[in-house]
Design a protein around this motif. Structure first.
Motif, PDB file in Angstrom:
ATOM      1  N   ARG A   2      25.824  31.345  39.437  1.00 14.09           N
ATOM      2  CA  ARG A   2      24.419  31.743  39.544  1.00 14.09           C
ATOM      3  C   ARG A   2      24.299  33.224  39.915  1.00 14.09           C
ATOM      4  NH1 ARG A   2      21.404  28.199  43.625  1.00 14.09           N
ATOM      5  NH2 ARG A   2      22.415  26.573  42.403  1.00 14.09           N
ATOM      6  N   HIS A   3      25.222  33.690  40.740  1.00 17.22           N
ATOM      7  CA  HIS A   3      25.199  35.116  41.141  1.00 17.22           C
ATOM      8  C   HIS A   3      25.945  35.996  40.143  1.00 17.22           C
ATOM      9  CE1 HIS A   3      23.569  34.908  45.295  1.00 17.22           C
ATOM     10  NE2 HIS A   3      24.021  33.674  45.244  1.00 17.22           N
ATOM     11  N   ASP A   4      26.511  35.359  39.132  1.00 14.72           N
ATOM     12  CA  ASP A   4      27.406  36.067  38.217  1.00 14.72           C
ATOM     13  C   ASP A   4      28.459  36.858  39.020  1.00 14.72           C
ATOM     14  OD1 ASP A   4      28.491  36.919  35.847  1.00 14.72           O
ATOM     15  OD2 ASP A   4      27.230  38.705  35.733  1.00 14.72           O
ATOM     16  N   ALA A   5      29.002  36.194  40.009  1.00  9.87           N
ATOM     17  CA  ALA A   5      29.945  36.842  40.932  1.00  9.87           C
ATOM     18  C   ALA A   5      31.386  36.615  40.494  1.00  9.87           C
ATOM     19  CB  ALA A   5      29.749  36.283  42.333  1.00  9.87           C
ATOM     20  N   ALA A   6      32.242  37.514  40.911  1.00 10.67           N
ATOM     21  CA  ALA A   6      33.656  37.421  40.529  1.00 10.67           C
ATOM     22  C   ALA A   6      34.426  36.564  41.527  1.00 10.67           C
ATOM     23  CB  ALA A   6      34.253  38.812  40.426  1.00 10.67           C
ATOM     24  N   TYR A   7      33.991  35.318  41.669  1.00  5.80           N
ATOM     25  CA  TYR A   7      34.705  34.380  42.540  1.00  5.80           C
ATOM     26  C   TYR A   7      34.902  33.069  41.786  1.00  5.80           C
ATOM     27  CZ  TYR A   7      34.028  37.437  46.528  1.00  5.80           C
ATOM     28  OH  TYR A   7      34.080  38.507  47.373  1.00  5.80           O
ATOM     29  N   THR A   8      36.088  32.519  41.891  1.00  5.99           N
ATOM     30  CA  THR A   8      36.360  31.228  41.257  1.00  5.99           C
ATOM     31  C   THR A   8      37.036  30.309  42.276  1.00  5.99           C
ATOM     32  OG1 THR A   8      38.273  32.358  40.337  1.00  5.99           O
ATOM     33  CG2 THR A   8      36.501  31.853  38.811  1.00  5.99           C
ATOM     34  N   VAL A   9      37.042  29.034  41.960  1.00  2.94           N
ATOM     35  CA  VAL A   9      37.520  28.051  42.935  1.00  2.94           C
ATOM     36  C   VAL A   9      38.617  27.196  42.303  1.00  2.94           C
ATOM     37  CG1 VAL A   9      36.817  26.145  44.440  1.00  2.94           C
ATOM     38  CG2 VAL A   9      35.209  27.982  43.923  1.00  2.94           C
ATOM     39  N   THR A  10      39.702  26.989  43.047  1.00  3.60           N
ATOM     40  CA  THR A  10      40.748  26.069  42.593  1.00  3.60           C
ATOM     41  C   THR A  10      40.935  24.982  43.652  1.00  3.60           C
ATOM     42  OG1 THR A  10      42.485  27.417  43.600  1.00  3.60           O
ATOM     43  CG2 THR A  10      42.028  27.816  41.265  1.00  3.60           C
ATOM     44  N   GLY A  11      41.739  23.980  43.295  1.00  2.00           N
ATOM     45  CA  GLY A  11      42.042  22.933  44.269  1.00  2.00           C
ATOM     46  C   GLY A  11      41.852  21.546  43.696  1.00  2.00           C
ATOM     47  N   VAL A  21      38.250  35.379  36.737  1.00  2.22           N
ATOM     48  CA  VAL A  21      38.898  34.324  35.950  1.00  2.22           C
ATOM     49  C   VAL A  21      39.705  33.434  36.900  1.00  2.22           C
ATOM     50  CG1 VAL A  21      40.515  33.853  34.067  1.00  2.22           C
ATOM     51  CG2 VAL A  21      39.019  35.860  33.962  1.00  2.22           C
ATOM     52  N   ARG A  22      39.489  32.161  36.744  1.00  2.00           N
ATOM     53  CA  ARG A  22      40.155  31.183  37.610  1.00  2.00           C
ATOM     54  C   ARG A  22      41.668  31.266  37.442  1.00  2.00           C
ATOM     55  NH1 ARG A  22      39.620  25.034  36.838  1.00  2.00           N
ATOM     56  NH2 ARG A  22      39.647  24.305  38.983  1.00  2.00           N
ATOM     57  N   PRO A  23      42.431  31.478  38.523  1.00  2.00           N
ATOM     58  CA  PRO A  23      43.887  31.592  38.370  1.00  2.00           C
ATOM     59  C   PRO A  23      44.517  30.294  37.859  1.00  2.00           C
ATOM     60  CG  PRO A  23      43.201  32.315  40.543  1.00  2.00           C
ATOM     61  CD  PRO A  23      42.015  31.677  39.913  1.00  2.00           C
ATOM     62  N   THR A  24      45.516  30.456  37.000  1.00  2.00           N
ATOM     63  CA  THR A  24      46.237  29.286  36.502  1.00  2.00           C
ATOM     64  C   THR A  24      47.711  29.362  36.882  1.00  2.00           C
ATOM     65  OG1 THR A  24      46.535  30.465  34.436  1.00  2.00           O
ATOM     66  CG2 THR A  24      44.768  28.843  34.485  1.00  2.00           C
ATOM     67  N   ASP A  25      48.102  30.483  37.462  1.00  2.00           N
ATOM     68  CA  ASP A  25      49.486  30.623  37.919  1.00  2.00           C
ATOM     69  C   ASP A  25      49.530  31.688  39.015  1.00  2.00           C
ATOM     70  OD1 ASP A  25      49.173  32.998  36.559  1.00  2.00           O
ATOM     71  OD2 ASP A  25      50.388  32.383  34.848  1.00  2.00           O
ATOM     72  N   TYR A  26      50.704  31.870  39.578  1.00  2.00           N
ATOM     73  CA  TYR A  26      50.847  32.792  40.701  1.00  2.00           C
ATOM     74  C   TYR A  26      50.448  34.215  40.314  1.00  2.00           C
ATOM     75  CZ  TYR A  26      53.184  35.465  44.409  1.00  2.00           C
ATOM     76  OH  TYR A  26      53.462  36.332  45.429  1.00  2.00           O
ATOM     77  N   HIS A  51      38.884  32.134  45.209  1.00  2.00           N
ATOM     78  CA  HIS A  51      39.601  33.353  44.806  1.00  2.00           C
ATOM     79  C   HIS A  51      38.603  34.467  44.484  1.00  2.00           C
ATOM     80  CE1 HIS A  51      43.493  31.227  44.171  1.00  2.00           C
ATOM     81  NE2 HIS A  51      42.695  30.211  43.935  1.00  2.00           N
ATOM     82  N   PRO A  52      38.864  35.680  44.938  1.00  2.00           N
ATOM     83  CA  PRO A  52      37.982  36.797  44.583  1.00  2.00           C
ATOM     84  C   PRO A  52      38.328  37.298  43.178  1.00  2.00           C
ATOM     85  CG  PRO A  52      39.729  37.575  46.026  1.00  2.00           C
ATOM     86  CD  PRO A  52      39.966  36.102  45.825  1.00  2.00           C
TER      87      PRO A  52
END
Ligand code: PMP
Length: 450
Positions: free
Chosen positions: A359-368, A380-385, A376-377
């Protein structure tokens, strides 16, 4: 750019007692503390007591605890059933050189729930559990090299630690240290550890094929938290398993943290069938513990057998009745329904945070997954280290976020998995989401890169 938060409360005003304790600690302990993982921003927060989902610090701040002693406290603090059983035991003696029935009861529970655990031995920490699993694999296969994955944390045993972090740093000195694990590690360790990228199935066949004869085990955390808490790809796990089976290599699953993902553990959840599992944390009910479990045939290396020396596994406090009984009660209370409830809360927090960020068009994604999440700041959502490593600008954003949560009464671990506990409710989850919303508003209004 994420600059330092200007609305930060004055640290000294709200952490006066913690600051005083830290000053005392600095005089008698290196860096003032006893574990490198303590968050020192702005000072270590000294705890006075824990109450369910909350802890109260020595300055009387009440904080929703998303750290839970690095995911250990699945029932939160001072869980009454554990307190009761431990209080009784304290008057009956807390450690003996003899075994007690408590260890068999906890072993019964683990062997009946976790498919890969036919036999189990108890130790006092996850570090020890991983260490003995590696020793067992070496004894069983007669080989010595360990394969592990970049960025994953497996405790402090040299061969589990090598290549743990910083592998992609450009600084050559840092890279050399990272290969060995820590400053001062014997150089020879690097010869017996191979570090690969998680979720990269091609590396398994290309890098390992040429040296498969010296590999005793592949050590894998099904969802490495420090590395980024990303989901294992089914194809990657398949290739890994086939390669290991074809080459007489054992699979060791490090579920010290991730056993909390499911009633049957994380390996079963993701379709991995390891030969050995190292676990700990939640199975001690808040007391020190570790466990090595696995196939009976492999676990027999710990037995006295004709003509063969066993792998010596002792430990003054191993299987002490307090950890065993506390762990049993905590695990018994983790019924299938309790796991389902935690999973629903986990889904709510991950979905809620993701929606707010979008909604904020923010550069944060969530994993777990399950009761674990990490913000994560990263756009793009991380997929590896590799994709989860923070740039210094991103680390500033993450630090600001952790501070913002803290100023609003929530302890969010920095650079590690946040975890939920059974006393938490939907209102707690909604509070987390709302604080994140406010944080992004604040960052936007200050023209920070949110
Ligand atoms: N393995 C993993 C995956 C862990 O998360 C940890 C602890 N954070 C360990 C091993 C080491 O466990 P302990 O701190 O109990 O030694």
């Amino acid at each position: 750019m994420c600059s330092a938060l200007t609305n930060a409360r004055d640290a000294s005003a709200h952490h006066a007692q913690s600051s005083d304790l830290y000053t005392r600690g600095l005089k008698v302990m290196p860096q003032g503390i006893s574990r490198a993982t303590v968050d020192l921003d702005p000072v270590p927060i000294y705890v006075e007591r824990g109450e369910g989902a909350y802890l109260v610090d020595v300055d009387n701040n009440r904080l929703l605890d998303l750290n839970n002693n690095f995911t250990t406290l699945i029932h939160g603090h001072a869980f009454e059933p554990v307190a009761e059983v431990v209080a009784t035991l304290l008057r009956k003696g807390t450690c003996f050189s003899n075994p007690t029935a408590h260890e068999i009861a906890l072993a019964d529970l683990l062997t009946s729930r976790i498919p890969a655990i036919e036999k189990v031995r108890f130790v006092n920490s996850g570090t020890e559990a991983v260490m003995f699993a590696i020793k067992a694999a070496r004894a069983f296969t007669g080989k010595s090299t360990i394969v592990r994955f970049a960025g994953a944390y497996h405790g402090a045993y040299d061969w589990a630690e090598a290549g743990q972090s910083g592998v992609y740093r450009s600084n050559i000195a840092a890279r050399a240290v990272a290969k060995l694990g820590y400053r001062g590690a014997p150089r020879s360790i690097g010869d017996d550890v191979i570090v690969l990228d998680f979720n990269d199935k091609n590396q398994i066949t290309t890098t390992l094929s040429v040296q498969s004869e010296r590999i005793a085990a592949i050590l894998i955390d099904p969802m490495p938290s420090r590395a980024g808490l990303f989901t294992p790809k089914a194809e990657f796990l398949d290739v890994l398993t086939t390669f290991a089976r074809d080459h007489g290599i054992l699979l060791i699953a490090d579920e010290v943290l991730n056993l909390r993902q499911d009633y049957t553990g994380a390996s079963a959840r993701y379709g991995l069938a390891p030969d050995l599992i190292a676990t700990g944390k939640i199975i001690g009910g808040g007391f020190p513990i570790g466990a090595i479990g696995g196939r009976a045939e492999v676990m027999s290396v710990f037995e006295n057998r004709d003509g063969e020396l066993p792998v010596p596994q002792g430990g003054t406090f191993s299987a002490n009745p307090v950890s065993m009984a506390a762990g049993l009660v905590a695990m018994q209370e983790m019924t299938k329904e309790a796991f389902t409830k935690l999973e629903a809360l986990g889904d709510r927090v991950r979905t809620g945070l993701t929606e707010i960020s979008e909604r904020h068009d923010a550069a944060y994604t969530v994993t777990g997954a399950a009761s674990l999440f990490r913000i994560h700041p990263k756009r793009v959502r991380p997929t590896d280290y590799r994709s989860s490593i923070m740039s210094s600008e991103e680390a500033t954003c993450a630090r600001n976020m952790t501070r913002y949560f803290h100023h609003n009464g929530v302890l969010l671990p920095f650079g590690a998995a946040a975890s939920l506990s059974t006393p938490m409710m939907e209102t707690d989850i909604d509070r987390i989401i709302s604080i994140f919303d406010d944080f992004l508003h604040t960052a936007e209004s200050r023209k920070d890169r949110p």
